[in-house]
Design a protein around this motif. Structure first.
Motif, mmCIF file in Angstrom:
data_model
loop_
_atom_site.group_PDB
_atom_site.id
_atom_site.type_symbol
_atom_site.label_atom_id
_atom_site.label_comp_id
_atom_site.label_asym_id
_atom_site.label_seq_id
_atom_site.Cartn_x
_atom_site.Cartn_y
_atom_site.Cartn_z
ATOM 1 N N ARG A 15 -4.304 -4.687 18.085
ATOM 2 C CA ARG A 15 -5.225 -4.846 16.962
ATOM 3 C C ARG A 15 -4.513 -4.435 15.677
ATOM 4 N N PRO A 16 -3.521 -5.212 15.266
ATOM 5 C CA PRO A 16 -2.644 -4.771 14.164
ATOM 6 C C PRO A 16 -3.354 -4.500 12.849
ATOM 7 N N GLU A 17 -4.300 -5.342 12.450
ATOM 8 C CA GLU A 17 -4.974 -5.122 11.169
ATOM 9 C C GLU A 17 -5.852 -3.880 11.205
ATOM 10 N N GLU A 18 -6.573 -3.683 12.311
ATOM 11 C CA GLU A 18 -7.423 -2.497 12.438
ATOM 12 C C GLU A 18 -6.578 -1.232 12.513
ATOM 13 N N SER A 19 -5.467 -1.292 13.248
ATOM 14 C CA SER A 19 -4.582 -0.132 13.336
ATOM 15 C C SER A 19 -3.980 0.197 11.974
ATOM 16 N N LEU A 20 -3.587 -0.822 11.229
ATOM 17 C CA LEU A 20 -3.020 -0.605 9.897
ATOM 18 C C LEU A 20 -4.023 0.080 8.986
ATOM 19 N N ARG A 21 -5.266 -0.385 9.012
ATOM 20 C CA ARG A 21 -6.296 0.226 8.164
ATOM 21 C C ARG A 21 -6.528 1.681 8.558
ATOM 22 N N PHE A 22 -6.454 1.964 9.849
ATOM 23 C CA PHE A 22 -6.615 3.341 10.324
ATOM 24 C C PHE A 22 -5.528 4.235 9.740
ATOM 25 N N PHE A 23 -4.277 3.802 9.858
ATOM 26 C CA PHE A 23 -3.184 4.658 9.404
ATOM 27 C C PHE A 23 -3.126 4.778 7.881
ATOM 28 N N VAL A 24 -3.561 3.760 7.165
ATOM 29 C CA VAL A 24 -3.545 3.824 5.697
ATOM 30 C C VAL A 24 -4.787 4.528 5.156
ATOM 31 N N ASP A 25 -5.964 4.068 5.567
ATOM 32 C CA ASP A 25 -7.204 4.572 4.973
ATOM 33 C C ASP A 25 -7.670 5.896 5.561
ATOM 34 N N VAL A 26 -7.492 6.082 6.866
ATOM 35 C CA VAL A 26 -7.979 7.296 7.514
ATOM 36 C C VAL A 26 -6.884 8.363 7.583
ATOM 37 N N MET A 27 -5.710 7.986 8.018
ATOM 38 C CA MET A 27 -4.621 8.955 8.112
ATOM 39 C C MET A 27 -3.969 9.238 6.761
ATOM 40 N N GLY A 28 -4.134 8.343 5.806
ATOM 41 C CA GLY A 28 -3.592 8.562 4.467
ATOM 42 C C GLY A 28 -2.115 8.258 4.346
ATOM 43 N N MET A 29 -1.576 7.392 5.205
ATOM 44 C CA MET A 29 -0.167 7.024 5.126
ATOM 45 C C MET A 29 0.032 5.932 4.086
ATOM 46 N N THR A 30 1.284 5.714 3.702
ATOM 47 C CA THR A 30 1.629 4.741 2.672
ATOM 48 C C THR A 30 2.491 3.637 3.264
ATOM 49 N N GLU A 31 2.131 2.400 3.012
ATOM 50 C CA GLU A 31 2.949 1.282 3.477
ATOM 51 C C GLU A 31 4.225 1.207 2.651
ATOM 52 N N SER A 32 5.364 1.059 3.331
ATOM 53 C CA SER A 32 6.643 1.012 2.622
ATOM 54 C C SER A 32 7.484 -0.204 2.977
ATOM 55 N N GLY A 33 6.900 -1.183 3.672
ATOM 56 C CA GLY A 33 7.640 -2.399 3.965
ATOM 57 C C GLY A 33 7.027 -3.177 5.105
ATOM 58 N N ARG A 34 7.409 -4.450 5.183
ATOM 59 C CA ARG A 34 6.991 -5.322 6.278
ATOM 60 C C ARG A 34 8.161 -6.200 6.693
ATOM 61 N N ARG A 35 8.239 -6.459 7.985
ATOM 62 C CA ARG A 35 9.252 -7.388 8.496
ATOM 63 C C ARG A 35 8.782 -7.902 9.839
ATOM 64 N N GLY A 36 8.717 -9.223 9.971
ATOM 65 C CA GLY A 36 8.277 -9.816 11.226
ATOM 66 C C GLY A 36 6.866 -9.379 11.570
ATOM 67 N N ASP A 37 6.686 -8.875 12.782
ATOM 68 C CA ASP A 37 5.372 -8.414 13.248
ATOM 69 C C ASP A 37 5.133 -6.932 12.968
ATOM 70 N N SER A 38 6.016 -6.301 12.194
ATOM 71 C CA SER A 38 5.931 -4.865 11.977
ATOM 72 C C SER A 38 5.554 -4.517 10.540
ATOM 73 N N VAL A 39 4.767 -3.442 10.415
ATOM 74 C CA VAL A 39 4.481 -2.812 9.129
ATOM 75 C C VAL A 39 5.043 -1.396 9.213
ATOM 76 N N TYR A 40 5.699 -0.942 8.142
ATOM 77 C CA TYR A 40 6.366 0.350 8.126
ATOM 78 C C TYR A 40 5.589 1.313 7.227
ATOM 79 N N LEU A 41 5.313 2.507 7.766
ATOM 80 C CA LEU A 41 4.444 3.465 7.090
ATOM 81 C C LEU A 41 5.111 4.831 7.017
ATOM 82 N N ARG A 42 4.629 5.658 6.081
ATOM 83 C CA ARG A 42 5.235 6.968 5.881
ATOM 84 C C ARG A 42 4.189 8.007 5.520
ATOM 85 N N GLY A 43 4.473 9.269 5.876
ATOM 86 C CA GLY A 43 3.715 10.394 5.372
ATOM 87 C C GLY A 43 4.259 10.745 3.997
#
Length: 325
Positions: A15-43
Motif C-alpha cells: 500500500r505505497p501511497e497509504e504507507s507514504l502518508r503515514f510516514f510523512v503525515d503521522v511520523m513527521g518524516m520528510t521526502e528527499s527523493g524518488r526513483r522507480g518504485d521507491s520513495v526516500y524519507l528522512r528524520g
C-alpha cells in the motif's frame, strides 16, 4: 570497528501511497527523493540524504538494511572477510544517495548492504535550520521522529546469525536471551557506542527471512507519550506500550503502518556502551517470563506477527485492525 553505523532500511509495502502518508503525515518524516518504485524519507536529524527507503511491492517486509563503513578501506576489508568466509557478495550500483553498495545475505536470508560513499543532506531554503549543527528544520508535524535508530529481524537460528555478524562484520553483542534448552532466542548487536544498532529474535513459525520492526528515535519519554495521542488521533492501531523493555531498557511504543510492517518509536540509544571490554548480558527464560521492565506481559502478536505475512499462520492475521496481512 570497520562498520560505522546503521545507514538506512528499506521497507516493502503493498500500500505505497497509504504507507507514504503515514510516514510523512503521522511520523513527521520528510521526502528527499524518488526513483522507480521507491520513495526516500528522512528524520529531521539524519545526516545522510535518507534513512528510510519505502518501496512498492506485492507484499510487506524488509527489502534490505544498509550500514555505512568507516572508510573505503574498511569497506574493502569487510567485503573480503565475507568472501573469505564463503559468502556471496555482489555490487549494487546506481542507488540514490550513496555510492556502490555491496550486498549479501545473512544465514536467515535477509539482505544486507555495506557502503562508504554517501551523500550528506543539504536542506533546501525552506527546511534550512537556524542551528548549523542540525541537519534540517524541526518539522513540527506528527510524531516528529528525529532519526533512524535500529531494526529487528526474525530468524530461525538466532545464534547462527549472531556469530555470522560477529565474525564477518566485527559487531559486538551487548545483550542476549538464552532459553532453558540452550537455544538463543534473542541477540542485540552494535557497531557503535549505542547499546544496539539491530536485533534478531526467534521466528515463531520456522520461516526464514521475516522482519519484526523498524525503530525511529524521539528525544524523550514525554515525546513517546505524546506520540501515543497522535497515533490515536490518526486512527493508527497501537499494538503495545508506551512502556519500558527489560532488555536494553528502551522506552517503547509499537504501531503498524498501513502496509503491515511494525514500527516502533522509542528513546532508544539512551544507554551507551563505552566499555571496550563490555560483558554481554544474558537473560534467562525465567527472567523473560516476568514480562517487560515494570511487569507488563508481552502481547501475543509481538511474538507471532512479522512481515511478510504468513497467510495460513494462526495469530498472524491483523485484518481486524485494518492492517494488511
Amino acid at each position: 570497528m570497520d562498520v560505522a553505523h546503521l545507514g538506512h532500511v528499506e521497507l516493502l509495502t503493498p500500500r505505497p501511497e497509504e504507507s507514504l502518508r503515514f510516514f510523512v503525515d503521522v511520523m513527521g518524516m520528510t521526502e528527499s527523493g524518488r526513483r522507480g518504485d521507491s520513495v526516500y524519507l528522512r528524520g529531521w536529524d539524519d545526516y545522510e540524504r535518507y534513512s528510510l527507503q519505502l518501496t512498492a511491492s506485492s507484499t510487506s517486509g524488509l527489502g534490505h538494511a544498509a550500514f555505512r563503513t568507516r572508510s573505503a578501506q574498511a569497506l574493502g576489508r569487510r567485503v573480503a572477510a565475507l568472501r573469505a568466509a564463503g559468502h556471496e557478495v555482489w555490487p549494487h550500483e546506481g542507488e540514490l544517495g550513496h555510492g556502490t553498495g555491496w550486498r549479501f545475505r545473512d544465514p536467515d536470508g535477509h539482505v544486507f548492504e555495506l557502503y562508504w560513499e554517501a551523500e550528506w543532506y543539504e536542506a533546501p531554503p525552506e527546511l534550512r535550520p537556524s542551528l548549523k549543527n542540525q541537519a534540517q528544520r524541526f518539522p513540527a508535524r506528527g510524531v516528529n521522529v528525529r532519526r533512524l535508530d535500529h531494526f529487528n529481524c526474525l530468524a530461525v537460528d538466532v545464534r547462527g546469525c549472531r556469530e555470522f555478524f560477529e565474525s564477518t562484520l566485527g559487531l559486538r553483542c551487548t545483550e542476549r536471551i538464552e532459553l532453558d534448552s540452550g537455544e538463543e532466542a534473542g541477540m542485540w548487536l552494535t557497531a557503535t557506542n549505542k547499546s544496539y544498532d539491530f536485533a534478531f529474535t526467534k521466528e515463531a513459525h520456522g520461516v526464514p527471512g521475516r522482519f519484526h520492526h523498524v525503530t525511529f528515535a524521539l528525544d524523550s519519554r514525554e515525546a513517546i507519550l505524546q506520540a501515543a495521542d497522535i497515533f490515536l488521533e490518526h486512527g493508527v492501531h497501537i499494538e503495545t506500550g508506551p512502556h519500558k523493555h527489560a532488555v536494553q531498557q528502551t522506552f517503547f511504543l509499537y504501531v503498524y503502518e498501513p502496509g503491515g510492517n511494525r514500527v516502533e518509536v522509542a528513546n532508544a540509544g539512551a544507554r551507551l556502551v563505552l566499555a571496550p571490554d563490555w560483558r554481554t548480558i544474558t537473560w534467562t527464560e525465567s527472567e523473560r517470563r516476568k514480562g517487560q521492565a515494570w511487569g507488563l506481559k508481552t502481547m501475543e502478536s509481538f511474538h507471532t506477527h512479522g512481515s511478510p505475512p504468513l497467510p495460513t499462520a494462526p495469530g498472524d492475521d491483523l485484518s481486524e485492525h485494518g492492517i494488511a496481512s
